[in-house]
Design a protein around this motif. Structure first.
Motif, short mmCIF file in Angstrom:
data_model
loop_
_atom_site.label_atom_id
_atom_site.label_comp_id
_atom_site.label_asym_id
_atom_site.label_seq_id
_atom_site.Cartn_x
_atom_site.Cartn_y
_atom_site.Cartn_z
N ASP A 103 0.88 -1.17 0.00
CA ASP A 103 0.00 0.00 0.00
C ASP A 103 0.92 1.22 0.00
O ASP A 103 1.57 1.51 1.00
CB ASP A 103 -0.88 -0.04 1.25
N THR A 149 0.56 3.80 2.93
CA THR A 149 0.94 3.45 4.31
C THR A 149 2.25 2.67 4.39
O THR A 149 2.83 2.53 5.46
CB THR A 149 -0.14 2.55 4.96
N MET A 179 0.73 -6.06 1.51
CA MET A 179 -0.56 -6.72 1.34
C MET A 179 -0.37 -8.07 0.65
O MET A 179 0.56 -8.23 -0.14
CB MET A 179 -1.48 -5.86 0.47
#
Lengths: 637, 637
Positions: B627, B630, B634
């Motif tokens: 991601d 952030t 994932m």
């Protein structure tokens, strides 16, 4: 400024200068958190890797968005010779002068060295004498794992390519689709996120796999890679010449799907160039995804994202994007990050390290970054590729020269390894020096063309004479240098580069022009190549049939707007390594043209570039060992 | 104990159990210095690698020399099936129980997973459900670079082998000598330190190179490696099936010196086995130096030190020798270190991690260490190889079983990937369970033979019935288990393994016997093989001609005193993977016999072992991404 003062360390120098490793081992480094503190970094801003290394998090740039940048200085060199110019040493020495003697905030930005040469011929790359990055063994070995991450990512992609061809060869469209988008327990299929990138490229906007027509399924599942077009090679951070050309797939399970390919040294991976040129995590994700590994049989470029792997590559590289903080012998901060090849890639440390450093030193501070090889290669690419992508503007270019190397450019005798140095290099010969200054002069004039002030740093040897040194100074000023300064940082540390530091400061403060690129991006590939060739002194450019073909293909594929990264010998302005000085009137031959689409440049090959070094009969590793009682590394050079 | 309490974390569990990555991401790990503090480690005892990993320095063992050890528990399993037994999960869950619920000092010792499977088929290896090591992405990726260091060292040695053959082929004795011992500026030659090891092996005690006779020079400079005898392969931590069999040296500069060889996955490197079995930096230096890469044409073993590279390999591995501290979901400490293959090597985490852990928990504390595959392979090698080299004595062996897997051993239907699970595995079938317990019973009886108490941990699934669970318990006790306990740590974390923790504590406290090895070292290679084969249930052993030849060679070379590491399928006690339960009366065929002299074992091959996995059509990497907002990973599973 008070915190900074605490990290500066007094060096006690001795003469003659001891071996690099002995100097490095004689100084106890500060805990790296002290160095970080001197840059106003809090523990949230970095991750420690042991006591003497820390990764500075890229988020620091966002946090300091509003604050101003420091001065930006690039260090290049004259055309390199076997005698060495001491460019890294000068880069470090200059920073030790600025930080430890001129009370400036300063960060040195260096490339991470490859482990191949460390165990092979060259030895380490942490500077030399009293101008070094420490701990020297940690700098030269593993560091914080970035090159290992590149190796892992590069080779995962390589494995994915061959395996995909293998699976496509043995499966029907339906079977491939069934495996790529398997039904879940409820019998529903879904696309992985990364697959939408390929779908979009194919012009398919459907989001439900079951709605694809058989024709769309076929387009989606078959990359149909043309094995002969694959440019992606495997890499290893070892000098392993026997991997230069290999045949893979000879196991019985691979069913005869053999293919000739080879390994490059890891720093030659496009992923290294991506790391060096990226500006953020999101940007890196996109660059890694659009790396082109070859073409489909229909001639379409096939990307990492077509293989579904761009995200995984980013995950492997997510810590590597943070530069590594270290320190010099005199306790000034260093950011080590990326180390792309300086011919098939652009040979400069990372944009993100420079960006972080410029914010950390702030207005009035200095960031000194090194460009590989001579200024015709490293600094040219710094300006036209690195600064183009970063948007950063340098105020000063330092060109490092030595009397010895200039003598060689002036026609001095060849240097043979293992034989004593010719008399010409050890005693005064002003005429030879003056003749050699044509090389320096062309580098100065080229650099001035970018709108920066040029300062020449003469890295002094004990055999250099006053008359020789002043000949260089005169020639440099005549060629338009802002200043030319003799320095002795190898023997004296930062104290020996104080004059250079002052000159660089003045050059930065007096810089008023905008950055002028050598060529705009929106002209043809050939026009760009010709602009660079002209800066080499060439009267023209000659293209092989293969080069013509590749230029046509890249133009057709929409890649002609990229900057150019010349893969040329570093030992001459021309394509012939033996042509010292400032050759002109030659026609530059382009044998082939390749592209690093993810990194973002086209690279024409001027001659053959070796991308995998070999080991000599007695490699450096014979000397290298660890003292098992103390854990100290011995024999690194 | 007060510090320890502060690191324990209350888990809030939900039902049904969420995905592993979601559980892992829902818990904010403690700063690893907190975990270190709970073990009474001061910052001098470890190096931080980011916020959640630290390398614990091996010097801790020396410092705690005088203090006592904790209880030592090894976790093995029944013979594995495609249904999975949850051995890692149970290892973690048991420690969470001991540390977070039974107020014991505890350290979990785990192997570092290979990155190959993480991006290939299997996914990560951090445990599962509410019994995991966190952060899961850091555990599965790069960790602190140990596997990368192994790759680098392994491949430096490989490059040195081919290059040495190349240089010997093209140079006279005199030229080789001149390059290996070049004269310095004063014309004096000297040996590198590592060369004295080769000189000693050759029986030459001279220290001045100039005093060597021409014959001694020739013996010294010519390793005369027989290319067909080379057993050293290159490695890569990637599932790259196309590298299984390759031809190297096809470049024009290598002058036709082509050779067939291949790559293994990095964890199959002998250097990984060395790391797992070494006991100190000095010991590692010796083991790395004596690794045998092949024979001379005269049949003498050629070592890494003959190539002059043992010291350099140690330098590359000097940080890797320090285990990595991490934490479980409930804040108990974990040491992750080494991860050798469980068939061609011994499949156990490192001796040094266990040694450090035993001192850190101290008397009354617990160290729980996992052995790979079923107890016939991983735990057998734990006893006969690992404990033999470490001198450590376990008090308890845990054998993990599941009702499902026992049903398969009892004759349950085949499990096919992608097809729904057969009814037999989802509803009560006590007879099938009882029939399958013959497998469990033989593992129990084998483990009891070592003099340890055996505790069976039944890793419960929601479909298991009371009658089935009690059938296992009865069978286990009848087979001589100290206890048999049902646990639900996957769904409940440590709380679900409290009974197992209590049983393990009792087993340790009631252990009175010394460790009894399955075979002494001073018998012949064949006798040792036969002792192990008997423990599998074999009635005899059959040797191929090649195996006979190798046994003769190793015996002649003086290596017959090493322990034996069987390379056998993990899916059966016998050599036939489909033979579930407890086969007996079969003749075990030994196809070949190889040796890892540096690591310190002989490994007979019972069938072919793949040492390089492949990628499926849709590898795990399709789901893996970051991601970019952030930085969170994932899609890891």
């Amino acid at each position: 400024m008070s915190e900074k003062m605490t990290t500066v360390r007094q060096l006690e120098v001795t003469s003659p200068v001891p071996a690099d490793i002995d100097i490095a081992n004689s100084v106890e480094p500060l805990h790296i958190s002290r160095i970080a503190e001197s840059l106003n970094l809090s523990p949230d801003h970095y991750d420690l890797y042991g006591k003497y290394k820390a990764k500075v998090l890229l988020s620091v740039v966002d946090e300091l968005q509003g604050s101003g940048d420091g001065h930006y200085v690039v260090v290049g060199g004259i055309t390199p010779t076997p005698l060495g110019e001491g460019k890294s040493t000068t880069t470090v020495g200059l920073c030790q002068a600025l930080g430890a003697f001129l009370d400036k905030k300063v960060v040195t930005c260096l490339r991470q060295p490859s482990q191949g040469p460390t165990f092979g011929i060259k030895g380490g790359a942490a500077g030399g004498g009293y101008s070094q990055v420490i701990p020297m063994d940690e700098f030269n070995l593993h560091l914080t794992g970035d090159i290992h991450a590149i190796t892992a990512a590069n080779n995962l992609l390589a494995a994915a390519i061959d395996t995909r061809i293998f699976h496509e060869a043995s499966q029907s469209d339906k079977a491939l689709f069934n495996r790529l988008c398997p039904p879940n327990k409820e019998g529903k299929r879904s696309f992985a996120n990364v697959m939408f990138r390929r779908l979009q490229k194919l012009g398919i906007s459907k989001t439900n796999p079951d709605e694809l027509t058989p024709e769309e399924v076929s387009k989606f599942v078959r990359l149909d890679i043309d094995p002969s077009s694959i440019t992606w090679r495997r890499v290893m951070d070892v000098n392993d010449r026997f991997l230069r050309k290999i045949t893979v797939g000879q196991g019985p399970e691979e069913k005869g799907m053999v293919r000739e390919t080879g390994f490059d040294i890891s720093v030659a991976s496009e992923i290294m160039a991506v790391l060096a040129l990226t500006t953020s995590l999101g940007d890196m994700r996109e660059r890694l995804g659009r790396m082109v590994i070859g073409n489909s049989k229909a001639g379409e470029p096939i990307t990492a994202d077509d293989l579904g792997i761009g995200g995984a590559l980013t995950v492997l590289m997510k810590d590597a994007i943070n530069p590594t903080l270290m320190q010099t012998l005199e306790g000034t901060p260093v950011l080590v990050h990326a180390g792309p090849f300086a011919n098939i890639a652009h040979g400069n440390s990372s944009i993100v390290a420079d960006k972080i450093a410029l914010k950390l030193v702030g207005p009035g501070g200095f960031v000194v970054t090194e460009a590989g090889f001579g200024a015709d290669i490293g600094a040219e690419k710094f300006m036209n590729i690195k600064c183009r992508y970063s948007g950063l503007v340098p105020q000063c270019a330092v060109i490092v020269a030595t009397i010895r190397a200039l003598k060689m450019h002036g026609g001095g005798p060849q240097v043979v390894a293992g034989k004593p140095l010719d008399h010409a290099y050890l005693s005064e010969n002003v005429a030879l020096v003056e003749a050699g200054c044509v090389n320096l002069a062309r580098h100065i004039s080229n650099m001035k063309g970018y709108g920066v002030n040029v300062v020449v740093g003469v890295n002094m040897f004990s055999t250099d004479t006053k008359a020789e040194l002043s000949a260089v100074k005169n020639a440099a000023l005549a060629a338009g240098a802002f200043d030319a300064v003799v320095c002795t940082h190898h023997a004296h540390g930062g104290k020996g580069a104080v004059d250079l530091g002052i000159a660089v400061q003045r050059a930065c403060e007096n810089q008023t022009q905008p950055l002028k690129f050598l060529y705009p991006l929106d002209i043809g590939i050939k026009e760009k190549i010709e602009a660079i060739a002209k800066s080499y002194g060439a009267s023209g450019v000659e293209y092989s049939e293969q080069a013509e073909k590749q230029i046509e293909i890249y133009t057709k594929q929409g890649f002609s707007g990229l900057p150019i990264c010349m893969a040329k010998t570093q030992y001459s302005f021309s394509h012939i390594a033996s042509q010292k000085g400032a050759p002109s009137g030659f026609v530059l031959p382009i044998g082939d043209v390749r592209a690093s689409i993810g990194a973002g440049f086209i690279y024409p090959l001027v001659g053959t570039m070796s991308t995998m070094p070999g080991l000599p009969t007695r490699p450096c590793f014979f000397e290298i060992d660890v003292d098992v009682a103390t854990g100290q590394v011995m024999g690194l050079s």
